[in-house]
Design an enzyme around this catalytic site. Structure first.
Site, PDB file in Angstrom:
ATOM      1  N   CYS A  90       4.669  -9.969  47.752  1.00 13.25           N
ATOM      2  CA  CYS A  90       5.311  -8.726  48.197  1.00 13.25           C
ATOM      3  C   CYS A  90       5.907  -8.956  49.575  1.00 13.25           C
ATOM      4  CB  CYS A  90       4.281  -7.598  48.251  1.00 13.25           C
ATOM      5  SG  CYS A  90       4.918  -6.101  49.038  1.00 13.25           S
ATOM      6  N   CYS A  92       3.808  -6.392  52.138  1.00 10.89           N
ATOM      7  CA  CYS A  92       2.377  -6.548  52.453  1.00 10.89           C
ATOM      8  C   CYS A  92       1.880  -7.953  52.151  1.00 10.89           C
ATOM      9  CB  CYS A  92       1.541  -5.512  51.697  1.00 10.89           C
ATOM     10  SG  CYS A  92       1.295  -5.893  49.953  1.00 10.89           S
ATOM     11  N   CYS A 146       5.666  -4.282  46.220  1.00  9.92           N
ATOM     12  CA  CYS A 146       4.667  -3.796  45.269  1.00  9.92           C
ATOM     13  C   CYS A 146       5.189  -2.544  44.571  1.00  9.92           C
ATOM     14  CB  CYS A 146       3.378  -3.397  45.986  1.00  9.92           C
ATOM     15  SG  CYS A 146       2.496  -4.747  46.739  1.00  9.92           S
ATOM     16  N   CYS A 189       0.201  -1.031  48.287  1.00 10.32           N
ATOM     17  CA  CYS A 189       0.982  -1.689  49.332  1.00 10.32           C
ATOM     18  C   CYS A 189       0.669  -1.043  50.693  1.00 10.32           C
ATOM     19  CB  CYS A 189       2.467  -1.565  49.003  1.00 10.32           C
ATOM     20  SG  CYS A 189       3.515  -2.710  49.909  1.00 10.32           S
TER      21      CYS A 189
END
Lengths: 286, 191, 364
Positions: free
Chosen positions: A237, A240, A262, A268
């Site tokens: 991602c 994150c 995400c 997230c």
């Protein structure tokens, strides 16, 4: 909205739905016919899930709604608002705090617990429908446990394309008896169908309810020489940094630059709040 | 006069909310065979338990046939059920729901077990018990992580029911204000 | 820094406010009253009542106003409302033989007891725009006749007297109710008729038309078409007798269909039946044709594989509220499913490319 009953539906309708839910839990994966009602939102927009939620909610519940994994998509907002108004329930975007989660197309990334219920919105509950359009025929096939057609289809995919060409709504076998449509979740989510929470599936337009009790055996259909693989985009991602979550691909500019984020917005957010940072994220990302 | 008083009394005080809580308890035990929950809110004439009365008010209405077995089939109970639910009283063979003690409910083969195309069209039996306890039979299957335990009235008879899967009956066990359940999907072993 | 799109709630509120403004249109033009819609757009009101399955002209007019004249949207509003209404009981079957007819025609007989009554029909109007209506639409009252006192008998009764039309089995069985029980196939005729009468007019019309053009042609004559009012009676258990609780306007069509006989039936005429709320002539004729086409099995006819003979096909797709909901739901976000397809197609392409490369290398 005050002139309507708690959670909108009248009590007789709720009883009818509740009876269907109990039979669904008793025969996991079997589609129980129910007399779906017209709801104040269109068929195809979650009327099955909404009816199941309405029959299941109590005033003590904390309710979460996701669509495509996100709490802030318009239809999720609309359904959440509907139950805030008609049932007066507390709502949340945090997966852990929710006692009842209504979802369209995703299973949350966080592992659900014994105390949670996951309600799926289902467009076409019949996993055999696109192989055999007739209800009279598919009903027979389920009753005789005759699922050869499904295996033939998957096998033809492999011989033609080298892969099973089903990426979402990937069929599963429930407790060695019923082939079930897990709703259009990406097949990445299929392994999560064996969970601790109660899973209820509502198809309003098609008038079917089905269920998977906790810890029920749910196996994605596959072949010995071609085992099922839960796939996702091969990226972390970008916000994150999670490497194990299902990702949305977002087009950033005219040059075709993309980022992957995400699809589970709460997952997230909580990772970023815990200090995880992805390629394009910042420390204090909201 | 006594009958009249009982007939109108014992309903939910706040139907939508009481029924919602009751259903959640019923759903939880059906989804997790072996679990015992509290189920209250309704009170039927003797000898029907509070838990059984609450199940009847939560699930029955003019669309469901109810069979009152043996000792539960009293004029007071008939009036109570009709007044609160409007459910038609029917024979065991037509029942969607049946309520009574295990021996009063027998023989099991009378009840509907569904059809291969519609296994949901089967009876749900509400079995009145002296006590519920997480001892006795060992249960496994959907809803159960590894195994769970529940005292069952008759293991061989219930094993025979689960052999019919996906057909068969589903059971609630009630005692006072407690409820447990046994769906047909559960595998049963002794002790 | 990328920020995901937020603010769904505000966007929805703003969209609704805008929608309300658009519905009202130019405020210098007088607002429509629901009474005006009820009285002057009565055929739209009738369609909304028929497909909404609720006989209430004022509510239908309100729904039309609220939906900006989108009749399917209006039908949806009525359906969503009706499903919340408590049920007090069922009426007795209405007796269309006792109908006070405004219109009654037969194509199978030149004249018959009760006569041919044209009533308020568009038939024989020349479809020329009447520009005078653009200015004003006041009408001068027409001469009134004296209403018939006698009941108007059904045309098919005359054929029945001669025993040359199929007799329908009599039954006092309580018919199923497709609004209370899930549809199950094969459906019986009562359920089929329920489904057809609330089905989308355009869909039923198209199905009926297809039979006329040869897809399971069934040689329909309009035996009779009648429009008028019937009394609705309900048994009141406390009273021990039935009382009249109101009136319905209905359109009824019975087709007389040529039938050469089959393995099980002698040559005779057969029927199709249409019954619709309000003045809904096109719909009731179309319904009768489709009803007849769906009866192939009970009459021992061949299944010609025509769409209008296919009960599951017709009944599963006639409801415009189901259809429009599912059709329009594809505008909801589907990016999760799409993403999974995207990954799959990329993977399949990669594999094809790898195979092609390997093949070329082997050839070199």
């Amino acid at each position: 909205m005050t002139e309507y009953n708690f959670a909108y539906l009248d009590e007789q309708t709720k009883r009818m739905i509740r009876r269907a839910i109990l039979k669904g839990l008793a025969v996991p994966g079997y589609q129980v016919p129910f007399a779906s009602r017209e709801m104040p939102m269109p068929y195809g927009w979650g009327t099955g899930g909404v009816q199941v939620s309405a029959a299941t909610l109590t005033p003590d519940d904390t309710f979460k709604v996701i669509d495509q994994g996100a709490d802030d998509t318009t239809n999720a907002v609309s359904i959440r608002k509907f139950f805030e108004n008609t049932a007066g329930v507390a709502v949340t975007e945090e997966t852990e705090k929710a006692t009842l989660i209504q979802t369209r197309h995703r299973i949350p990334e966080a592992e659900l617990t014994e105390d949670q219920i996951l309600v799926y919105q289902v467009p076409i509950p019949e996993p055999l429908r696109f192989l055999e359009p007739r209800e009279t025929e598919t009903r027979k096939m389920h009753s005789l446990e005759e699922y050869g057609l499904m295996h033939v289809k998957l096998y033809e995919d492999i011989s033609q394309h080298g892969d099973i060409a089903t990426a979402y709504a990937y069929p599963v076998m429930v407790q060695d008896r019923y082939v079930m449509d897990p709703s259009p979740i990406p097949k990445f989510d299929n392994p999560k169908l064996e969970m601790s929470a109660i899973q209820l599936f509502g198809a309003g337009r098609e008038q079917r309810i089905y269920a998977v009790p906790p810890h029920t055996k749910v196996v994605s259909l596959d072949f010995e020489d071609f085992p099922f693989v839960a796939s996702k985009a091969n990226h972390p991602c970008d916000l994150c940094g999670a490497e194990d979550s299902y990702l949305d691909e977002v087009i950033l500019d005219d040059a075709g630059n993309r980022m992957f984020v995400c699809s589970d917005t709460d997952f997230c957010r909580s990772r970023r709040a815990a200090g995880h940072v992805g390629r394009l994220g910042t420390e204090d990302a909201a | 006069m006594q009958a009249q008083a009982t007939q109108f009394a014992g309903g939910f005080s706040n139907t939508p909310v009481d029924a919602a809580h009751a259903f959640r308890a019923a759903m939880t035990v059906m989804a997790r065979p072996g679990e015992i929950r509290t189920l209250s809110g309704a009170q039927a004439p003797v000898p029907v338990s509070g838990a059984a009365a609450t199940l009847l008010l939560t699930l029955c209405d003019p669309e469901t046939g109810v069979y009152l077995a043996g000792a539960s089939d009293t004029p007071e109970m008939r009036q109570w059920l009709t007044f609160h639910t409007g459910a038609p009283l029917v024979d065991a063979a037509q029942a969607d729901f049946a309520v009574g003690t295990w021996t009063d409910l027998l023989p099991l083969k009378t009840y509907r077990i569904g059809t291969s195309e519609y296994p949901d069209r089967s009876a749900t039996l509400i079995v009145e018990c002296h006590a519920l306890a997480q001892t006795g039979a060992t249960l496994s299957g959907p809803g159960i992580k590894n195994t769970s335990q529940l005292n069952l009235p008759d293991i061989p008879a219930l094993q025979a029911n689960s052999m019919l899967y996906p057909l068969g009956m589903d059971f609630f066990f009630t005692s006072g204000t407690q409820v447990a359940a046994l769906p047909r999907s559960t595998q049963i072993a002794k002790g | 820094m990328y920020v995901a799109v937020k603010g769904g709630e505000r966007a929805i509120e703003n969209a609704h406010a805008w929608l309300a403004e658009e519905r009202r249109g130019d405020t210098s033009v007088a607002e429509l009253s629901t009474a005006q819609i009820r009285e002057q757009l009565s055929l739209a009101v009738n369609r909304v009542m028929a497909e909404g399955s609720l006989f209430d002209a004022d509510l239908a007019a309100l729904a039309i106003k609220q939906s900006r004249g989108d009749l399917i949207e209006a039908i949806f509003l009525i359906r969503a409302y009706r499903t919340t209404l408590p049920r007090f009981g069922a009426s007795r079957p209405v007796e269309t033989g006792q109908m006070a007819c405004d219109r009654r025609i037969s194509a199978t007989f030149k004249d018959a007891p009760g006569g041919q009554v044209l009533g308020p029909t568009f038939d024989y109007t020349h479809r020329l725009l009447d520009f005078k209506l653009a200015a004003e639409g006041e009408v001068t009252p027409t001469e009134q006749g004296t209403p018939r006192e006698d009941v108007t008998p059904h045309i098919t009764e005359f054929l029945q007297g001669e025993d040359i039309i199929q007799r329908e089995p009599e039954s006092d069985a309580v018919p199923g109710d497709l609004t209370r029980e899930p549809m199950e196939f094969p459906a019986n005729r009562a359920l089929r008729l329920q489904s057809l009468t609330r089905g989308d007019e355009g869909f039923i019309l198209g199905m009926a038309y297809s039979t006329q053009r040869g897809y399971a042609r069934n040689h329909a004559f309009v035996g009779e078409l009648r429009i008028g009012k019937v009394a609705v009676e309900m048994d009141i258990p406390e009273l021990g007798f039935a009382i009249e609780i109101g009136e319905l306007e209905l359109t009824e069509c019975e087709t007389v269909n040529q039938f050469q006989g089959s393995k099980t039936e002698p040559p005779q005429f057969t029927r199709g039946y249409g019954l619709v709320f309000g003045q809904s002539e096109r719909k009731s004729i179309a319904m009768a044709l489709v009803d007849r086409a769906l009866r192939w099995e009970e009459l021992g006819e061949d299944n010609l594989g025509a769409a209008a003979q296919d009960e599951e096909f017709v009944l599963s797709h006639s409801d415009n509220i189901q259809a429009t909901g599912f059709l329009e739901h594809i505008k909801l976000p589907h990016y999760v499913d799409f993403q999974s397809e995207l990954e799959l197609v990329r993977k399949l392409r990669r594999e094809v490319e790898e195979r092609t490369t390997a093949h070329q290398e082997a050839a070199e």
